[in-house]
Design a protein around this motif. Structure first.
Motif, PDB file in Angstrom:
ATOM      1  N   GLU A   1     -51.321   1.914 -72.200  1.00 35.82           N
ATOM      2  CA  GLU A   1     -50.242   0.963 -71.552  1.00 35.82           C
ATOM      3  C   GLU A   1     -50.628  -0.064 -70.708  1.00 35.82           C
ATOM      4  O   GLU A   1     -50.527  -1.353 -70.615  1.00 35.82           O
ATOM      5  N   ASP A   2     -51.002   0.350 -69.508  1.00 45.80           N
ATOM      6  CA  ASP A   2     -51.192  -0.715 -68.128  1.00 45.80           C
ATOM      7  C   ASP A   2     -52.913  -1.108 -68.520  1.00 45.80           C
ATOM      8  O   ASP A   2     -53.205  -2.577 -68.261  1.00 45.80           O
ATOM      9  N   ILE A   3     -53.609  -0.564 -69.639  1.00 43.90           N
ATOM     10  CA  ILE A   3     -54.895  -1.130 -70.040  1.00 43.90           C
ATOM     11  C   ILE A   3     -54.235  -2.257 -70.376  1.00 43.90           C
ATOM     12  O   ILE A   3     -55.272  -3.329 -70.080  1.00 43.90           O
ATOM     13  N   THR A   4     -53.481  -2.607 -71.330  1.00 47.24           N
ATOM     14  CA  THR A   4     -53.351  -3.354 -71.902  1.00 47.24           C
ATOM     15  C   THR A   4     -52.583  -4.759 -71.493  1.00 47.24           C
ATOM     16  O   THR A   4     -52.941  -5.350 -71.392  1.00 47.24           O
ATOM     17  N   LYS A   5     -51.351  -4.261 -70.495  1.00 46.75           N
ATOM     18  CA  LYS A   5     -51.366  -5.091 -69.601  1.00 46.75           C
ATOM     19  C   LYS A   5     -52.057  -5.868 -68.627  1.00 46.75           C
ATOM     20  O   LYS A   5     -51.409  -7.190 -68.841  1.00 46.75           O
ATOM     21  N   ALA A   6     -52.570  -5.081 -67.819  1.00 49.44           N
ATOM     22  CA  ALA A   6     -54.431  -5.665 -66.848  1.00 49.44           C
ATOM     23  C   ALA A   6     -54.554  -6.634 -68.079  1.00 49.44           C
ATOM     24  O   ALA A   6     -54.966  -7.858 -67.725  1.00 49.44           O
ATOM     25  N   ALA A   7     -55.406  -6.198 -69.681  1.00 50.05           N
ATOM     26  CA  ALA A   7     -55.823  -7.203 -69.983  1.00 50.05           C
ATOM     27  C   ALA A   7     -55.169  -8.753 -70.446  1.00 50.05           C
ATOM     28  O   ALA A   7     -55.018  -9.654 -70.339  1.00 50.05           O
ATOM     29  N   ASP A   8     -53.760  -8.576 -70.759  1.00 51.79           N
ATOM     30  CA  ASP A   8     -52.883  -9.762 -70.341  1.00 51.79           C
ATOM     31  C   ASP A   8     -52.917 -10.039 -69.390  1.00 51.79           C
ATOM     32  O   ASP A   8     -52.708 -11.714 -69.438  1.00 51.79           O
ATOM     33  N   ASN A   9     -52.400 -10.002 -68.017  1.00 54.15           N
ATOM     34  CA  ASN A   9     -52.478 -10.310 -66.928  1.00 54.15           C
ATOM     35  C   ASN A   9     -54.344 -11.013 -66.741  1.00 54.15           C
ATOM     36  O   ASN A   9     -54.360 -11.762 -65.796  1.00 54.15           O
ATOM     37  N   GLY A  10     -55.581 -10.786 -67.485  1.00 55.56           N
ATOM     38  CA  GLY A  10     -56.537 -11.762 -67.300  1.00 55.56           C
ATOM     39  C   GLY A  10     -56.898 -10.669 -66.938  1.00 55.56           C
ATOM     40  O   GLY A  10     -58.502 -11.138 -66.298  1.00 55.56           O
ATOM     41  N   ASP A  11     -57.318  -9.472 -66.462  1.00 49.61           N
ATOM     42  CA  ASP A  11     -58.093  -8.552 -65.758  1.00 49.61           C
ATOM     43  C   ASP A  11     -58.836  -8.183 -66.717  1.00 49.61           C
ATOM     44  O   ASP A  11     -59.205  -7.586 -67.902  1.00 49.61           O
ATOM     45  N   LEU A  12     -60.882  -8.579 -65.997  1.00 51.36           N
ATOM     46  CA  LEU A  12     -61.684  -8.969 -66.582  1.00 51.36           C
ATOM     47  C   LEU A  12     -62.246  -7.509 -67.328  1.00 51.36           C
ATOM     48  O   LEU A  12     -62.981  -7.644 -68.168  1.00 51.36           O
ATOM     49  N   ILE A  13     -62.259  -6.903 -66.715  1.00 47.65           N
ATOM     50  CA  ILE A  13     -62.180  -5.617 -66.514  1.00 47.65           C
ATOM     51  C   ILE A  13     -62.195  -4.595 -67.918  1.00 47.65           C
ATOM     52  O   ILE A  13     -62.170  -4.141 -68.800  1.00 47.65           O
ATOM     53  N   ALA A  14     -60.679  -4.725 -67.507  1.00 48.52           N
ATOM     54  CA  ALA A  14     -59.842  -4.902 -69.191  1.00 48.52           C
ATOM     55  C   ALA A  14     -60.304  -4.990 -70.244  1.00 48.52           C
ATOM     56  O   ALA A  14     -60.593  -4.191 -71.382  1.00 48.52           O
ATOM     57  N   GLN A  15     -60.096  -6.582 -69.990  1.00 49.15           N
ATOM     58  CA  GLN A  15     -60.587  -7.387 -71.062  1.00 49.15           C
ATOM     59  C   GLN A  15     -61.788  -7.163 -71.776  1.00 49.15           C
ATOM     60  O   GLN A  15     -62.171  -6.555 -73.043  1.00 49.15           O
TER      61      GLN A  15
END
Lengths: 311, 311
Positions: free
Chosen positions: A213-227
């Motif tokens: 779930e943290d990876i999804t949240k990070a992607a939502d927040n624009g974290d490029l590594i997660a995306q």
């Protein structure tokens, strides 16, 4: 209305419930599988629970059980994530105390049966369910029937190999689940950090503290590594699914399990890679869908569905 | 004894025969498919042949037809190696003149049915047949039934993609049949000449003059280019077959078609790569076998087998 008992034996938790033919789930309960180091003790506790249910409901048609490494013979064969060893005669052992028809299949096959009776595969005769949890499981339905293989070990697509270098828990080089699963996604986060220099919250989080779930949240927040990790995972999944279509020509492929909660992050790159690689004569004939079952009950519903499909 | 008519529609030749339930083939005949540029004329000639047989044999149970790109609906859909375009209603067209049950499936599915009734898959419920001819075809049987897919285009394993760069006739990058087929082997001979400096008879033979039997003879005579080509082909085939097992857990995989005449040259590297890559829990449970049918009649036997499986 007729009712079935659904039992899902997971490595950590065993879930039990009573499922009416219309899919309404009642008398839900669960206990820790891991607490029972001896299979004999586990069976004793489980049969007590079943007896308790039987005494409350009088119209139980049968019991459906989902378990890892379930064979056609009604046994569980040395599952990697359960503590018990050898070939466990689970149906035989329960039948010593319980006088009901019992059906066993592996957890991903149960997920497929659940989708067929209660979920997004209603009315479909040919489909594949991919479960994206700790590992990658799969249930394949052809001509309206589960594809089981000679012993029950068909549809082990988590071990299907792609031309990549990661190893699975079984030591399979390039096994799909090393990439496409909750665990695979975590591994990919670390790989992306090893590869790129982008800022990321994951530079401060260890592998063991990484959660989906943290990876999804990070992607939502624009974290490029997660995306980038989702992009990479979806591309591998989509390309693999396109190859799978050459086997069984399903009408739909249904994705379920924890990883799917990321929504568009996994779906978009998966669909993009899938459509790009799908052969011309399959184009726009195979849908990629999300599970139609509410997650919490899906394991119980799927196990109970075995009863309706077999009786 | 009951008899069926078996018809195999190939790109070049159409074969017809009468097959008794015990597998004895009589009244064999063939004609050039290519001569009939109009499908209407082809059907007229074919129904005349069927009528001729019907007048000689009084106990014909039905007709089985094997054809490329056969769909479940009884049609042939724009096959790449036939001249006719569009979706051809072959069953409907024959039924206008012939009053017998007619069954249609693709040629590799017929090969699987033939092996099941007359060949090396007798008594097996789960197996895969791989036909290695101009292309790579496949027929998959699960739970004793053909795996057809939603429209009949399952088991298109020639288009299954591996991580390689050659293109198939359909433009599929890395499609298995670009490597593993009679055509694939020829391409590999040229690739090996491009790669190695070994002496070889193939340095004097153009691609269009290359023939499968010459490659086998050359390998027998110690031609290193030929031997390396078989080694390469078998490795790709064996690894791919090991992946296929994760889908359907067959009891056996049966190889048939022209390429198989090379015997040990293709079998040994295939088995070696297969056994090396097969997952631990499938080990020594899946045999790789050669076809049990005499080549010449196998296409007719397989088509006729459709009748026995469906009636």
């Amino acid at each position: 209305m007729k009712k079935a008992i659904g039992i899902d034996i997971g490595g950590t938790i065993t879930k039990i419930g009573v499922v009416a033919e219309d899919g309404i789930c009642s008398h839900k309960t669960s206990f820790r599988t891991k607490e029972y180091t001896k299979f004999k003790d586990y069976i004793e506790f489980l049969t007590d629970k079943i007896s308790e249910i039987e005494s409350k409901y009088k119209n139980i048609t049968g019991i459906g059980i989902g378990a890892p490494n379930a064979s056609k013979k009604g046994t569980i064969k040395t599952p990697a994530n359960l503590k018990w060893n050898g070939e466990l005669n689970i149906i035989e052992d329960i039948k010593k105390k319980i006088n009901l028809p019992i059906f066993l299949s592996n957890d991903a096959n149960c997920a497929a049966m659940g989708e067929m009776i209660y979920g997004n595969a209603k009315g479909l005769n040919d489909f594949i369910v991919i479960t994206l949890g700790t590992g990658l499981g799969s249930g394949i339905v052809c001509n309206g029937k589960l594809l089981e293989g000679s012993e029950g070990f068909a549809a082990e697509l988590g071990h299907f190999t792609i031309n990549k270098s990661r190893y699975t828990g079984l030591g399979v080089k390039g096994g799909l689940e090393a990439y496409v699963s909750a665990t695979g996604l975590k591994r990919t986060i670390l790989y992306m950090i090893s590869k790129y220099m982008d800022e990321s919250i994951f530079r401060d989080i260890s592998y063991n503290n990484l959660h989906g779930e943290d990876i999804t949240k990070a992607a939502d927040n624009g974290d490029l590594i997660a995306q980038k990790a989702y992009e990479y995972t979806g591309k591998i999944l989509g390309e693999s699914l396109a190859s799978f279509v050459t086997f069984t020509q399903p009408e739909a492929i249904i994705l379920t399990g924890g990883l799917v909660h990321s929504g568009k992050w996994i779906l978009e790159p998966t669909r993009k890679a899938f459509n790009k690689k799908l052969l011309p004569f399959y184009k726009s004939k195979v849908d990629i869908l999300l599970s139609g079952l509410e997650d919490k009950d899906s394991a119980i519903l799927g196990s109970a569905a075995l009863v309706w499909k077999n009786i």
